[in-house]
Design a protein around this motif. Structure first.
Motif, PDB file in Angstrom:
ATOM      1  N   MET A  99      42.521  36.202  35.312  1.00 42.03           N
ATOM      2  CA  MET A  99      43.276  35.710  36.461  1.00 42.03           C
ATOM      3  C   MET A  99      43.610  36.834  37.435  1.00 42.03           C
ATOM      4  SD  MET A  99      45.862  32.741  35.095  1.00 42.03           S
ATOM      5  CE  MET A  99      46.239  32.262  36.782  1.00 42.03           C
ATOM      6  N   LEU A 100      43.876  38.024  36.924  1.00 40.63           N
ATOM      7  CA  LEU A 100      44.191  39.145  37.805  1.00 40.63           C
ATOM      8  C   LEU A 100      42.992  39.565  38.645  1.00 40.63           C
ATOM      9  CD1 LEU A 100      46.526  41.232  35.487  1.00 40.63           C
ATOM     10  CD2 LEU A 100      47.144  40.134  37.660  1.00 40.63           C
ATOM     11  N   GLN A 101      41.794  39.308  38.170  1.00 38.79           N
ATOM     12  CA  GLN A 101      40.617  39.544  39.006  1.00 38.79           C
ATOM     13  C   GLN A 101      40.636  38.614  40.217  1.00 38.79           C
ATOM     14  OE1 GLN A 101      36.829  39.689  36.906  1.00 38.79           O
ATOM     15  NE2 GLN A 101      37.834  40.383  35.046  1.00 38.79           N
TER      16      GLN A 101
ATOM     17  N   GLU B 231      33.938  31.224  34.025  1.00 39.76           N
ATOM     18  CA  GLU B 231      34.613  32.395  34.589  1.00 39.76           C
ATOM     19  C   GLU B 231      34.927  33.420  33.507  1.00 39.76           C
ATOM     20  OE1 GLU B 231      35.144  33.047  37.851  1.00 39.76           O
ATOM     21  OE2 GLU B 231      34.081  31.184  38.297  1.00 39.76           O
ATOM     22  N   MET B 232      35.406  32.962  32.364  1.00 40.53           N
ATOM     23  CA  MET B 232      35.682  33.876  31.260  1.00 40.53           C
ATOM     24  C   MET B 232      34.391  34.546  30.780  1.00 40.53           C
ATOM     25  SD  MET B 232      38.943  34.087  30.520  1.00 40.53           S
ATOM     26  CE  MET B 232      39.013  34.613  28.804  1.00 40.53           C
ATOM     27  N   GLN B 233      33.323  33.773  30.729  1.00 39.27           N
ATOM     28  CA  GLN B 233      32.053  34.335  30.279  1.00 39.27           C
ATOM     29  C   GLN B 233      31.565  35.429  31.226  1.00 39.27           C
ATOM     30  OE1 GLN B 233      30.503  33.265  27.299  1.00 39.27           O
ATOM     31  NE2 GLN B 233      29.354  35.154  27.652  1.00 39.27           N
ATOM     32  N   ALA B 234      31.564  35.141  32.516  1.00 38.67           N
ATOM     33  CA  ALA B 234      31.024  36.084  33.494  1.00 38.67           C
ATOM     34  C   ALA B 234      31.951  37.268  33.747  1.00 38.67           C
ATOM     35  CB  ALA B 234      30.737  35.358  34.807  1.00 38.67           C
ATOM     36  N   ARG B 235      33.250  36.986  33.875  1.00 37.33           N
ATOM     37  CA  ARG B 235      34.193  38.025  34.288  1.00 37.33           C
ATOM     38  C   ARG B 235      34.710  38.885  33.142  1.00 37.33           C
ATOM     39  NH1 ARG B 235      36.525  37.347  39.346  1.00 37.33           N
ATOM     40  NH2 ARG B 235      35.900  35.466  40.500  1.00 37.33           N
ATOM     41  N   VAL B 236      34.644  38.346  31.929  1.00 38.51           N
ATOM     42  CA  VAL B 236      35.211  39.071  30.790  1.00 38.51           C
ATOM     43  C   VAL B 236      34.134  39.378  29.750  1.00 38.51           C
ATOM     44  CG1 VAL B 236      37.034  39.106  29.049  1.00 38.51           C
ATOM     45  CG2 VAL B 236      37.397  37.864  31.194  1.00 38.51           C
ATOM     46  N   PHE B 237      33.556  38.354  29.159  1.00 34.25           N
ATOM     47  CA  PHE B 237      32.663  38.566  28.026  1.00 34.25           C
ATOM     48  C   PHE B 237      31.376  39.275  28.430  1.00 34.25           C
ATOM     49  CE2 PHE B 237      34.666  34.288  26.650  1.00 34.25           C
ATOM     50  CZ  PHE B 237      35.867  34.925  26.363  1.00 34.25           C
ATOM     51  N   ASP B 238      30.756  38.834  29.514  1.00 33.12           N
ATOM     52  CA  ASP B 238      29.531  39.501  29.965  1.00 33.12           C
ATOM     53  C   ASP B 238      29.822  40.908  30.472  1.00 33.12           C
ATOM     54  OD1 ASP B 238      28.151  37.214  29.311  1.00 33.12           O
ATOM     55  OD2 ASP B 238      27.868  36.532  31.382  1.00 33.12           O
TER      56      ASP B 238
ATOM     57  N   TRP C 194      39.309  45.350  24.620  1.00 29.81           N
ATOM     58  CA  TRP C 194      40.589  46.032  24.816  1.00 29.81           C
ATOM     59  C   TRP C 194      40.413  47.473  25.265  1.00 29.81           C
ATOM     60  CZ3 TRP C 194      43.868  42.712  25.897  1.00 29.81           C
ATOM     61  CH2 TRP C 194      43.788  41.435  25.320  1.00 29.81           C
ATOM     62  N   ALA C 195      39.293  48.091  24.909  1.00 27.43           N
ATOM     63  CA  ALA C 195      38.998  49.409  25.466  1.00 27.43           C
ATOM     64  C   ALA C 195      38.825  49.296  26.977  1.00 27.43           C
ATOM     65  CB  ALA C 195      37.744  49.990  24.818  1.00 27.43           C
ATOM     66  N   GLY C 196      38.110  48.265  27.413  1.00 24.14           N
ATOM     67  CA  GLY C 196      37.908  48.073  28.845  1.00 24.14           C
ATOM     68  C   GLY C 196      39.191  47.753  29.582  1.00 24.14           C
ATOM     69  N   ILE C 197      40.010  46.914  28.997  1.00 26.73           N
ATOM     70  CA  ILE C 197      41.255  46.527  29.658  1.00 26.73           C
ATOM     71  C   ILE C 197      42.240  47.682  29.711  1.00 26.73           C
ATOM     72  CG2 ILE C 197      43.289  45.032  29.471  1.00 26.73           C
ATOM     73  CD1 ILE C 197      41.465  42.776  28.609  1.00 26.73           C
ATOM     74  N   VAL C 198      42.368  48.440  28.629  1.00 28.99           N
ATOM     75  CA  VAL C 198      43.309  49.561  28.659  1.00 28.99           C
ATOM     76  C   VAL C 198      42.858  50.619  29.659  1.00 28.99           C
ATOM     77  CG1 VAL C 198      42.362  51.066  26.822  1.00 28.99           C
ATOM     78  CG2 VAL C 198      44.840  50.936  27.172  1.00 28.99           C
ATOM     79  N   ARG C 199      41.539  50.719  29.886  1.00 30.29           N
ATOM     80  CA  ARG C 199      41.038  51.622  30.929  1.00 30.29           C
ATOM     81  C   ARG C 199      41.294  51.069  32.327  1.00 30.29           C
ATOM     82  NH1 ARG C 199      36.208  51.718  27.654  1.00 30.29           N
ATOM     83  NH2 ARG C 199      35.241  50.323  29.195  1.00 30.29           N
ATOM     84  N   GLY C 200      41.405  49.739  32.418  1.00 27.38           N
ATOM     85  CA  GLY C 200      41.590  49.115  33.719  1.00 27.38           C
ATOM     86  C   GLY C 200      40.303  48.683  34.378  1.00 27.38           C
ATOM     87  N   ASP C 201      39.224  48.607  33.616  1.00 27.11           N
ATOM     88  CA  ASP C 201      37.937  48.199  34.178  1.00 27.11           C
ATOM     89  C   ASP C 201      38.050  46.811  34.819  1.00 27.11           C
ATOM     90  OD1 ASP C 201      37.092  50.499  32.971  1.00 27.11           O
ATOM     91  OD2 ASP C 201      35.596  49.556  31.669  1.00 27.11           O
ATOM     92  N   GLY C 202      37.465  46.660  35.987  1.00 23.65           N
ATOM     93  CA  GLY C 202      37.406  45.354  36.633  1.00 23.65           C
ATOM     94  C   GLY C 202      38.661  44.947  37.366  1.00 23.65           C
ATOM     95  N   LEU C 203      39.682  45.791  37.377  1.00 28.40           N
ATOM     96  CA  LEU C 203      40.931  45.485  38.072  1.00 28.40           C
ATOM     97  C   LEU C 203      41.293  46.611  39.031  1.00 28.40           C
ATOM     98  CD1 LEU C 203      43.290  44.169  35.225  1.00 28.40           C
ATOM     99  CD2 LEU C 203      41.950  42.801  36.850  1.00 28.40           C
ATOM    100  N   SER C 204      42.006  46.254  40.091  1.00 31.63           N
ATOM    101  CA  SER C 204      42.605  47.285  40.932  1.00 31.63           C
ATOM    102  C   SER C 204      43.691  47.990  40.139  1.00 31.63           C
ATOM    103  CB  SER C 204      43.211  46.652  42.190  1.00 31.63           C
ATOM    104  OG  SER C 204      44.333  45.837  41.834  1.00 31.63           O
ATOM    105  N   ALA C 205      44.072  49.172  40.582  1.00 23.63           N
ATOM    106  CA  ALA C 205      45.155  49.891  39.912  1.00 23.63           C
ATOM    107  C   ALA C 205      46.438  49.068  39.931  1.00 23.63           C
ATOM    108  CB  ALA C 205      45.371  51.241  40.583  1.00 23.63           C
ATOM    109  N   ALA C 206      46.664  48.347  41.031  1.00 22.04           N
ATOM    110  CA  ALA C 206      47.887  47.538  41.140  1.00 22.04           C
ATOM    111  C   ALA C 206      47.883  46.397  40.128  1.00 22.04           C
ATOM    112  CB  ALA C 206      48.014  46.986  42.556  1.00 22.04           C
TER     113      ALA C 206
END
Length: 386
Positions: free
Chosen positions: A102-104, A202-209, A264-276
């Protein structure tokens, strides 16, 4: 990742360097100073003590996967081993992955976290069949995506827990925390009816893939059957894995420990999201005062929560550790026990999936083996910890 690759140097060397820096999902685990052999041995000793049939573990340091392991069996009756790629039920870890997706949409300007559901849906919420119960109570208009993501809707966890099985408010939206899957159903409705999106796609493309999660889906896939974990309850009784045919933002994700490590490695790095948006995910929004997560509507308070600034984030719970900000999310049913904990300092996480609910009893000790002493509020997450 896709944008980076398109703009990378075209030489093979340049591309290889870029993928390494970006934490490519296919990269091998980086080297760690942790004694993973001792952790593996300790995990299996704890499992034996509590009769845990199956457990999978991932360790993340500096935003990179450093260890992935699976212990025990995915099916006791057939003596089938649990592996790193075994399909396990993600349960409510789904909610945190959904919040990340959703934050994307927020970053793309397609969703406003503070806009009323009355403005996000083409029709008033009570006009939808599943929400007829709310007719006559205008408090639904106070719903925003932020309120629903922070579990402050005012609903019970699920309407079927109510004596009459009807949806009702127990407090004004946004005023206190009470864990609720019902809120995530409304979030899914907003995306599907308001934005015209297919949440599963959306989950498949934006997260899992994005993270190379080839063994993860929001619905059942026939190929999962070849390496599937069945569940085990407190009494050791086996429950066959549920073949979920419908997408549910509240908890339909099937996955593996290898895939959860990548996520969770990707999320903790912030991949795919703005810093905000990465900061918003784990920003403390509302203090959590209840002594336990469940039962969700209890009114008692726990002073120790304030000591660690226990608060609602977006789809996760945040707290102040001795090392700095930290956050976590669990996933549970009668045959499943999952937990993800991340420390912002050093981008260190532990991810634990179990096809045996008895594993929750050993998570405090196993977490200490991986992360050391933390302020993780186990007494809030699990009622049996004091």
């Amino acid at each position: 990742m896709g944008t980076l690759v398109k703009t990378a140097l075209t030489s093979a060397f340049g591309l290889a360097v870029l993928l390494t820096l970006a934490g490519c999902a296919t990269s091998p685990p980086r080297q760690s100073t942790l004694d993973v052999a001792s952790i593996d041995a300790g995990a299996q000793q704890l499992m034996k003590r509590e009769n845990v049939e199956g457990l999978a573990l991932a360790i993340i340091e500096d935003g990179q996967v450093v260890h992935v392991a699976a212990y025990g069996r995915r099916n006791v009756e057939k003596d089938l081993p649990l592996t790193k790629d075994t399909i396990m039920y993600g349960a409510s870890l789904t909610k945190a992955a959904f919040a990340y997706m959703m934050l994307q949409l927020v970053d793309e300007g397609r969703l406003d976290l503070d806009k009323s559901v009355a403005d996000l849906l083409p029709r008033p919420l009570p006009e939808y069949e599943d929400y007829n119960d709310l007719a006559g109570d205008e408090r639904w208009r106070a719903f925003t995506p932020r309120i629903l993501l922070t579990h402050t809707s005012g609903f019970a966890n699920f309407r079927w827990l109510e004596p009459d099985k009807k949806l009702r408010f127990h407090f004004d939206p946004g005023t206190r925390y009470a864990y609720s899957g019902e809120g995530f159903y409304i979030l899914q409705l907003i995306l599907e009816e308001g934005l015209g999106l297919d949440v599963g796609k959306e989950m498949q493309a934006r997260v899992f893939d994005r993270f190379g999660m080839t063994n993860t889906s929001m619905t059942w896939r026939p190929d999962f059957a070849a390496n599937l974990a069945d569940g085990y309850g407190l009494d050791g009784t086996m429950e066959p894995h549920d073949e979920r045919s419908s997408v549910s933002a509240a908890g339909s994700m099937d996955t593996s420990i290898a895939d959860q490590a990548r996520l969770w490695a990707g999320i903790v790095r912030g991949d795919g999201l703005s810093a905000a948006s990465r900061a918003e995910l784990v920003r403390a929004r509302l203090p959590i005062t209840a002594p336990h997560q469940f039962p969700t509507l209890a009114t008692e308070t726990e002073p120790r929560n304030a000591d660690i600034a226990l608060c609602a984030g977006l789809g996760v719970v945040v707290f102040r550790d001795t090392t700095g900000p930290a956050w976590f999310k669990g996933g549970h049913n009668d045959w499943t026990g999952n937990m993800m904990i991340c420390l912002e300092n050093g981008k260190r996480c532990v991810v634990m999936l179990a096809n045996d609910v008895r594993a929750e009893r050993i998570y405090p000790e196993l977490t200490r083996m991986v992360l050391g002493e933390t302020k993780m509020p186990w007494q809030w997450e699990y009622n049996f910890v004091h």
